[in-house]
Design a protein around this motif. Structure first.
Motif: not given
Length: 156
Positions: A103-123
């Motif tokens: 998986x990859x960890x992603x930072x949400x640049x749309x929010x100044x706090x930087x919520x974290x997201x994940x992507x794996x196998x199309x999800x």
């Protein structure tokens, strides 16, 4: 932890390794222009005050232009353009910063706090933590690839 404490903790950890020099303001501006969103303030500070990538868990997060490339990627703006997931299910503004190997960890640049997201196998799903929490938890070894994957919603 407040941002100052996170920056200090990341700086202390990075001092034990061989991190690249901090990013230049021009490299930050270039990344923001390519991505189309400003970096969350904590991430901006880390790049400018600590190192141009390579900080955080294991070999660290990706750099902005001018840092040390990781694997096949030169910097986070490049991977944002290319995308770690060919399904195109990752919303605009979610920027890959760390490759767990699967998986990859992603930072949400749309929010100044930087919520974290994940992507794996199309999800792609929110992890329910901020960049600051993610850094603290990964550096302490409490957030691992297994725990990241365990947050993946089940699909039926």
């Amino acid at each position: 932890m407040v941002d100052d404490e996170v920056v200090e903790a990341v700086r202390d950890r990075a001092a034990g390794g061989n991190p690249p020099a901090p990013a230049t303001p021009a490299a930050i501006t270039e990344a923001e222009q390519t991505i189309g969103f400003p970096l969350p303030p904590l991430l901006r500070r880390l790049y400018l005050e600590v190192a141009n990538g390579g900080f955080g868990p294991a070999e660290g997060i990706l750099d902005v232009s001018g840092g040390a490339p990781q694997g096949d990627w030169n910097d986070l703006a490049e991977i944002y353009q290319e995308g770690p997931d060919p399904s195109d299910r990752i919303p605009a503004g979610l920027v890959p910063v760390y490759d767990w190997g699967t998986p990859w960890s992603l930072v949400d640049f749309r929010d100044l706090v930087g919520p974290m997201w994940c992507t794996h196998e199309g999800d792609c799903w929110p992890q329910g933590i901020t960049l600051a929490e993610w850094l603290v938890e990964t550096m302490a070894g409490r957030l691992t690839v297994e725990s990241v994957l365990s947050t993946q919603p089940t699909t039926h």
